[in-house]
Design an enzyme around this catalytic site. Structure first.
Site, short mmCIF file in Angstrom:
data_model
loop_
_atom_site.label_atom_id
_atom_site.label_comp_id
_atom_site.label_asym_id
_atom_site.label_seq_id
_atom_site.Cartn_x
_atom_site.Cartn_y
_atom_site.Cartn_z
N TYR A 104 0.82 -1.22 0.00
CA TYR A 104 0.00 0.00 0.00
C TYR A 104 0.86 1.27 0.00
CZ TYR A 104 -3.83 -3.13 1.58
OH TYR A 104 -4.74 -4.15 1.71
N ILE A 133 -12.84 -4.09 8.15
CA ILE A 133 -11.84 -3.02 8.05
C ILE A 133 -12.26 -2.05 6.93
CG2 ILE A 133 -9.80 -4.11 9.07
CD1 ILE A 133 -9.10 -5.16 6.23
N LYS A 155 -12.69 1.06 4.63
CA LYS A 155 -11.79 2.19 4.36
C LYS A 155 -12.62 3.43 4.06
CE LYS A 155 -9.46 4.83 1.24
NZ LYS A 155 -9.66 5.34 -0.13
N SER A 156 -12.22 4.55 4.62
CA SER A 156 -12.77 5.82 4.20
C SER A 156 -11.78 6.91 4.47
CB SER A 156 -14.08 6.13 4.93
OG SER A 156 -14.54 7.38 4.48
P1 NAD Z 1 -14.41 -0.99 1.28
O1 NAD Z 1 -15.46 -2.01 1.07
O2 NAD Z 1 -13.95 -0.70 2.65
O3 NAD Z 1 -14.96 0.34 0.57
C1 NAD Z 1 -14.21 1.52 0.60
C2 NAD Z 1 -14.94 2.61 -0.16
O4 NAD Z 1 -16.29 2.74 0.32
C3 NAD Z 1 -14.27 3.96 0.13
O5 NAD Z 1 -13.39 4.27 -0.88
C4 NAD Z 1 -15.41 4.93 0.20
O6 NAD Z 1 -15.55 5.51 -1.08
C5 NAD Z 1 -16.63 4.09 0.47
N1 NAD Z 1 -17.19 4.33 1.81
C6 NAD Z 1 -16.64 3.96 3.01
N2 NAD Z 1 -17.47 4.29 4.01
C7 NAD Z 1 -18.54 4.89 3.44
C8 NAD Z 1 -19.72 5.46 3.96
N3 NAD Z 1 -20.01 5.45 5.27
N4 NAD Z 1 -20.62 6.00 3.09
C9 NAD Z 1 -20.37 5.99 1.76
N5 NAD Z 1 -19.26 5.47 1.20
C10 NAD Z 1 -18.35 4.92 2.04
O7 NAD Z 1 -13.19 -1.37 0.30
P2 NAD Z 1 -11.63 -1.60 0.44
O8 NAD Z 1 -10.94 -0.34 0.79
O9 NAD Z 1 -11.22 -2.28 -0.78
O10 NAD Z 1 -11.48 -2.65 1.64
C11 NAD Z 1 -11.22 -2.26 2.98
C12 NAD Z 1 -9.81 -2.57 3.38
O11 NAD Z 1 -9.54 -3.96 3.19
C13 NAD Z 1 -8.74 -1.89 2.53
O12 NAD Z 1 -8.60 -0.52 2.80
C14 NAD Z 1 -7.54 -2.72 2.89
O13 NAD Z 1 -7.04 -2.37 4.17
C15 NAD Z 1 -8.15 -4.11 2.92
N6 NAD Z 1 -8.00 -4.84 1.63
C16 NAD Z 1 -7.30 -5.99 1.64
C17 NAD Z 1 -7.11 -6.70 0.48
C18 NAD Z 1 -6.32 -7.97 0.52
O14 NAD Z 1 -6.00 -8.51 -0.54
N7 NAD Z 1 -6.00 -8.48 1.68
C19 NAD Z 1 -7.66 -6.25 -0.73
C20 NAD Z 1 -8.39 -5.06 -0.71
C21 NAD Z 1 -8.57 -4.38 0.48
#
Ligand code: NAD
Length: 261
Positions: A34, A212, A214-215
Protein backbone atom coordinates in the site's frame (compact mmCIF):
# COMPACT_ATOMS: atom_id res chain seq x y z
CA UNK A 1 -13.63 -2.87 13.53
CA UNK A 2 -10.43 -1.53 12.07
CA UNK A 3 -9.67 1.08 9.45
CA UNK A 4 -8.49 -0.17 6.07
CA UNK A 5 -5.75 1.89 4.47
CA UNK A 6 -5.64 0.65 0.89
CA UNK A 7 -5.41 3.54 -1.61
CA UNK A 8 -4.50 6.02 1.12
CA UNK A 9 -1.47 8.04 0.05
CA UNK A 10 1.47 7.94 2.42
CA UNK A 11 1.35 11.74 2.74
CA UNK A 12 -2.29 11.58 3.93
CA UNK A 13 -2.05 8.50 6.14
CA UNK A 14 -0.76 10.24 9.26
CA UNK A 15 -3.62 12.77 9.47
CA UNK A 16 -6.22 10.16 8.55
CA UNK A 17 -5.05 7.75 11.26
CA UNK A 18 -4.78 10.54 13.85
CA UNK A 19 -8.40 11.53 13.07
CA UNK A 20 -9.48 7.88 13.24
CA UNK A 21 -7.85 7.47 16.66
CA UNK A 22 -9.76 10.53 17.88
CA UNK A 23 -12.99 8.88 16.67
CA UNK A 24 -12.12 5.67 18.56
CA UNK A 25 -10.46 3.38 16.00
CA UNK A 26 -7.55 1.42 17.43
CA UNK A 27 -6.96 -1.17 14.71
CA UNK A 28 -5.32 -0.30 11.36
CA UNK A 29 -4.82 -2.50 8.33
CA UNK A 30 -2.01 -1.73 5.94
CA UNK A 31 0.36 -3.74 3.72
CA UNK A 32 3.84 -3.33 2.31
CA UNK A 33 2.22 -2.92 -1.12
CA UNK A 34 0.00 0.00 0.00
CA UNK A 35 3.05 2.25 0.35
CA UNK A 36 1.71 4.01 3.45
CA UNK A 37 3.39 2.18 6.35
CA UNK A 38 5.54 5.26 6.93
CA UNK A 39 2.54 7.57 7.32
CA UNK A 40 0.82 5.11 9.65
CA UNK A 41 4.04 4.87 11.67
CA UNK A 42 4.14 8.65 12.10
CA UNK A 43 0.58 8.60 13.44
CA UNK A 44 1.48 5.81 15.88
CA UNK A 45 4.17 8.01 17.42
CA UNK A 46 2.24 11.32 17.35
CA UNK A 47 -1.21 10.06 18.39
CA UNK A 48 -0.48 10.21 22.10
CA UNK A 49 -2.17 6.86 22.75
CA UNK A 50 -0.01 4.05 24.18
CA UNK A 51 1.40 1.72 21.51
CA UNK A 52 -0.02 -1.33 23.31
CA UNK A 53 -3.58 -0.04 22.87
CA UNK A 54 -3.16 -0.02 19.08
CA UNK A 55 -3.46 -3.05 16.80
CA UNK A 56 -1.26 -2.75 13.71
CA UNK A 57 -1.65 -5.22 10.85
CA UNK A 58 0.55 -5.35 7.79
CA UNK A 59 1.17 -7.86 5.03
CA UNK A 60 4.00 -9.49 3.15
CA UNK A 61 3.79 -8.83 -0.60
CA UNK A 62 3.77 -11.44 -3.36
CA UNK A 63 7.35 -10.79 -4.49
CA UNK A 64 8.61 -11.50 -0.95
CA UNK A 65 7.52 -15.12 -0.68
CA UNK A 66 10.20 -17.63 0.35
CA UNK A 67 12.35 -17.90 3.45
CA UNK A 68 15.17 -15.80 1.98
CA UNK A 69 12.88 -12.81 1.39
CA UNK A 70 10.55 -12.83 4.39
CA UNK A 71 12.99 -11.49 6.98
CA UNK A 72 14.13 -8.54 4.86
CA UNK A 73 10.54 -7.73 3.85
CA UNK A 74 9.54 -7.79 7.52
CA UNK A 75 12.48 -5.55 8.41
CA UNK A 76 11.39 -2.98 5.80
CA UNK A 77 7.84 -2.93 7.21
CA UNK A 78 9.01 -2.59 10.80
CA UNK A 79 11.40 0.23 9.86
CA UNK A 80 8.70 2.10 7.94
CA UNK A 81 6.22 1.68 10.78
CA UNK A 82 8.88 2.56 13.39
CA UNK A 83 7.54 -0.07 15.80
CA UNK A 84 9.21 -2.74 17.94
CA UNK A 85 6.64 -5.36 17.03
CA UNK A 86 3.71 -5.88 14.67
CA UNK A 87 0.42 -7.09 16.11
CA UNK A 88 -0.61 -9.12 13.06
CA UNK A 89 1.60 -10.04 10.11
CA UNK A 90 -0.13 -11.68 7.19
CA UNK A 91 0.78 -13.33 3.90
CA UNK A 92 -1.04 -11.02 1.46
CA UNK A 93 -1.83 -13.63 -1.23
CA UNK A 94 -0.97 -17.35 -1.38
CA UNK A 95 0.30 -17.13 -5.01
CA UNK A 96 0.08 -20.92 -5.45
CA UNK A 97 1.96 -20.60 -8.77
CA UNK A 98 5.13 -19.88 -6.77
CA UNK A 99 4.65 -22.95 -4.55
CA UNK A 100 6.21 -21.08 -1.63
CA UNK A 101 3.41 -20.17 0.79
CA UNK A 102 4.12 -23.08 3.18
CA UNK A 103 7.78 -22.05 3.43
CA UNK A 104 6.75 -18.40 3.84
CA UNK A 105 4.35 -19.40 6.61
CA UNK A 106 7.14 -21.16 8.50
CA UNK A 107 9.25 -17.99 8.26
CA UNK A 108 6.37 -15.96 9.70
CA UNK A 109 6.24 -18.46 12.55
CA UNK A 110 9.94 -17.85 13.19
CA UNK A 111 9.26 -14.10 13.41
CA UNK A 112 6.54 -14.84 15.94
CA UNK A 113 8.83 -17.10 17.97
CA UNK A 114 11.38 -14.27 18.08
CA UNK A 115 8.73 -11.99 19.59
CA UNK A 116 8.73 -9.61 16.61
CA UNK A 117 5.14 -10.38 15.67
CA UNK A 118 2.31 -11.02 18.12
CA UNK A 119 0.07 -12.96 15.75
CA UNK A 120 0.44 -14.39 12.27
CA UNK A 121 -2.29 -14.71 9.69
CA UNK A 122 -3.05 -15.10 6.02
CA UNK A 123 -5.07 -13.27 3.42
CA UNK A 124 -6.89 -14.55 0.35
CA UNK A 125 -6.25 -18.18 1.31
CA UNK A 126 -8.72 -20.65 -0.19
CA UNK A 127 -9.80 -23.84 1.64
CA UNK A 128 -7.13 -25.95 -0.07
CA UNK A 129 -4.39 -23.49 0.96
CA UNK A 130 -5.59 -23.58 4.59
CA UNK A 131 -5.70 -27.38 4.48
CA UNK A 132 -2.19 -27.47 3.08
CA UNK A 133 -0.88 -25.31 5.97
CA UNK A 134 -2.66 -27.58 8.42
CA UNK A 135 -1.25 -30.75 6.81
CA UNK A 136 2.20 -29.21 6.98
CA UNK A 137 1.97 -28.91 10.78
CA UNK A 138 2.90 -25.71 12.62
CA UNK A 139 0.56 -23.03 13.89
CA UNK A 140 -2.87 -22.27 12.49
CA UNK A 141 -3.34 -18.71 11.14
CA UNK A 142 -5.30 -16.58 13.61
CA UNK A 143 -7.08 -14.82 10.79
CA UNK A 144 -7.83 -15.14 7.08
CA UNK A 145 -8.55 -11.75 5.50
CA UNK A 146 -10.71 -12.34 2.43
CA UNK A 147 -12.98 -10.44 0.08
CA UNK A 148 -16.39 -10.62 1.68
CA UNK A 149 -19.51 -8.47 1.23
CA UNK A 150 -23.20 -9.18 0.60
CA UNK A 151 -22.69 -9.93 -3.12
CA UNK A 152 -19.65 -12.19 -2.54
CA UNK A 153 -20.00 -14.08 0.73
CA UNK A 154 -17.16 -16.52 0.15
CA UNK A 155 -19.01 -19.30 1.99
CA UNK A 156 -16.64 -22.19 1.23
CA UNK A 157 -13.71 -20.23 2.61
CA UNK A 158 -15.69 -19.06 5.65
CA UNK A 159 -16.69 -22.67 6.38
CA UNK A 160 -13.06 -23.79 6.09
CA UNK A 161 -11.99 -21.00 8.47
CA UNK A 162 -14.63 -22.10 10.97
CA UNK A 163 -13.42 -25.72 10.68
CA UNK A 164 -9.81 -24.66 11.34
CA UNK A 165 -10.80 -22.17 14.08
CA UNK A 166 -9.57 -19.18 12.05
CA UNK A 167 -11.20 -15.75 12.45
CA UNK A 168 -12.64 -14.27 9.26
CA UNK A 169 -11.76 -10.69 8.39
CA UNK A 170 -13.69 -9.09 5.53
CA UNK A 171 -11.85 -6.95 3.02
CA UNK A 172 -13.96 -4.74 0.78
CA UNK A 173 -16.65 -5.16 3.47
CA UNK A 174 -18.65 -2.42 1.73
CA UNK A 175 -18.06 -3.86 -1.72
CA UNK A 176 -15.70 -0.91 -2.24
CA UNK A 177 -18.70 1.43 -2.10
CA UNK A 178 -20.32 -0.03 -5.23
CA UNK A 179 -23.30 -1.85 -3.70
CA UNK A 180 -25.15 0.88 -1.81
CA UNK A 181 -27.75 1.23 -4.56
CA UNK A 182 -28.84 -2.41 -4.24
CA UNK A 183 -32.63 -2.34 -3.61
CA UNK A 184 -32.49 -4.76 -0.64
CA UNK A 185 -29.76 -2.71 1.06
CA UNK A 186 -31.75 0.47 0.34
CA UNK A 187 -34.88 -1.13 1.78
CA UNK A 188 -33.20 -2.15 5.06
CA UNK A 189 -31.60 1.28 5.27
CA UNK A 190 -34.91 3.13 4.99
CA UNK A 191 -36.64 0.65 7.31
CA UNK A 192 -34.01 0.97 10.08
CA UNK A 193 -32.95 4.60 9.56
CA UNK A 194 -29.30 3.55 9.31
CA UNK A 195 -27.14 4.35 6.29
CA UNK A 196 -26.43 1.65 3.70
CA UNK A 197 -22.82 1.46 4.90
CA UNK A 198 -23.99 0.98 8.48
CA UNK A 199 -26.47 -1.72 7.48
CA UNK A 200 -23.77 -3.71 5.68
CA UNK A 201 -21.23 -3.32 8.49
CA UNK A 202 -23.82 -4.31 11.12
CA UNK A 203 -24.59 -7.44 9.03
CA UNK A 204 -20.90 -8.41 9.14
CA UNK A 205 -20.47 -7.66 12.84
CA UNK A 206 -23.70 -9.40 13.85
CA UNK A 207 -22.15 -12.57 12.40
CA UNK A 208 -18.86 -12.21 14.27
CA UNK A 209 -16.65 -11.07 11.41
CA UNK A 210 -13.83 -8.55 11.69
CA UNK A 211 -14.31 -5.61 9.30
CA UNK A 212 -11.84 -3.02 8.05
CA UNK A 213 -13.87 -0.48 6.02
CA UNK A 214 -11.79 2.19 4.36
CA UNK A 215 -12.77 5.82 4.20
CA UNK A 216 -10.82 9.02 3.79
CA UNK A 217 -13.77 11.13 4.90
CA UNK A 218 -14.20 12.01 8.55
CA UNK A 219 -18.02 11.77 8.46
CA UNK A 220 -17.87 8.31 6.89
CA UNK A 221 -15.33 7.10 9.46
CA UNK A 222 -17.66 8.30 12.25
CA UNK A 223 -20.69 6.72 10.57
CA UNK A 224 -18.92 3.40 10.02
CA UNK A 225 -17.57 3.26 13.57
CA UNK A 226 -21.10 3.79 14.95
CA UNK A 227 -22.29 0.64 13.14
CA UNK A 228 -20.72 -1.36 15.99
CA UNK A 229 -23.74 -0.58 18.16
CA UNK A 230 -26.40 -1.47 15.57
CA UNK A 231 -28.33 -4.74 15.82
CA UNK A 232 -30.21 -6.00 12.78
CA UNK A 233 -33.18 -8.35 13.03
CA UNK A 234 -32.84 -12.00 12.02
CA UNK A 235 -35.05 -11.23 9.01
CA UNK A 236 -32.81 -8.36 7.88
CA UNK A 237 -29.71 -10.53 8.24
CA UNK A 238 -31.37 -13.21 6.15
CA UNK A 239 -32.33 -10.67 3.46
CA UNK A 240 -28.65 -9.74 3.16
CA UNK A 241 -27.53 -13.39 3.31
CA UNK A 242 -29.68 -14.03 0.24
CA UNK A 243 -27.79 -11.48 -1.89
CA UNK A 244 -24.79 -13.77 -2.40
CA UNK A 245 -23.83 -14.08 -6.08
CA UNK A 246 -20.91 -16.36 -5.27
CA UNK A 247 -17.94 -15.81 -7.59
CA UNK A 248 -20.05 -13.58 -9.89
CA UNK A 249 -20.12 -11.01 -7.10
CA UNK A 250 -16.36 -10.95 -6.68
CA UNK A 251 -14.65 -7.57 -7.20
CA UNK A 252 -11.01 -8.52 -6.71
CA UNK A 253 -8.83 -11.18 -8.33
CA UNK A 254 -9.20 -14.93 -7.95
CA UNK A 255 -6.77 -16.09 -5.22
CA UNK A 256 -6.28 -19.40 -7.07
CA UNK A 257 -4.53 -17.65 -9.96
CA UNK A 258 -3.50 -14.17 -8.79
CA UNK A 259 0.26 -13.60 -9.10
CA UNK A 260 1.04 -9.89 -9.56
CA UNK A 261 -1.09 -6.88 -10.52
P1 NAD B 1 -14.41 -0.99 1.28
O1 NAD B 1 -15.46 -2.01 1.07
O2 NAD B 1 -13.95 -0.70 2.65
O3 NAD B 1 -14.96 0.34 0.57
C1 NAD B 1 -14.21 1.52 0.60
C2 NAD B 1 -14.94 2.61 -0.16
O4 NAD B 1 -16.29 2.74 0.32
C3 NAD B 1 -14.27 3.96 0.13
O5 NAD B 1 -13.39 4.27 -0.88
C4 NAD B 1 -15.41 4.93 0.20
O6 NAD B 1 -15.55 5.51 -1.08
C5 NAD B 1 -16.63 4.09 0.47
N1 NAD B 1 -17.19 4.33 1.81
C6 NAD B 1 -16.64 3.96 3.01
N2 NAD B 1 -17.47 4.29 4.01
C7 NAD B 1 -18.54 4.89 3.44
C8 NAD B 1 -19.72 5.46 3.96
N3 NAD B 1 -20.01 5.45 5.27
N4 NAD B 1 -20.62 6.00 3.09
C9 NAD B 1 -20.37 5.99 1.76
N5 NAD B 1 -19.26 5.47 1.20
C10 NAD B 1 -18.35 4.92 2.04
O7 NAD B 1 -13.19 -1.37 0.30
P2 NAD B 1 -11.63 -1.60 0.44
O8 NAD B 1 -10.94 -0.34 0.79
O9 NAD B 1 -11.22 -2.28 -0.78
O10 NAD B 1 -11.48 -2.65 1.64
C11 NAD B 1 -11.22 -2.26 2.98
C12 NAD B 1 -9.81 -2.57 3.38
O11 NAD B 1 -9.54 -3.96 3.19
C13 NAD B 1 -8.74 -1.89 2.53
O12 NAD B 1 -8.60 -0.52 2.80
C14 NAD B 1 -7.54 -2.72 2.89
O13 NAD B 1 -7.04 -2.37 4.17
C15 NAD B 1 -8.15 -4.11 2.92
N6 NAD B 1 -8.00 -4.84 1.63
C16 NAD B 1 -7.30 -5.99 1.64
C17 NAD B 1 -7.11 -6.70 0.48
C18 NAD B 1 -6.32 -7.97 0.52
O14 NAD B 1 -6.00 -8.51 -0.54
N7 NAD B 1 -6.00 -8.48 1.68
C19 NAD B 1 -7.66 -6.25 -0.73
C20 NAD B 1 -8.39 -5.06 -0.71
C21 NAD B 1 -8.57 -4.38 0.48
Amino acid sequence: MGLGLWRVEDAHAQKLVEDAITIGYRSFDTAASYGNERGLGKAISTSGVPRETLFISTKLWNTDHGKGNVFSAFERSVCALKVDYIDLYMIHWPVPAFGLYRETWQALHTLQQRGLVRSIGVSNFLPNHLQSLSDNGGPVPVVNQVELHPLHQNRETVNACTAHNIAVEAWAPLGQGTIFSHPVIQKISSRTGHSCAQVILAWHLNQGRIVIPKSSRQEHMVENYAAQSIALSAEEIQMLDELDQRTHGRIGPDPATFVLP
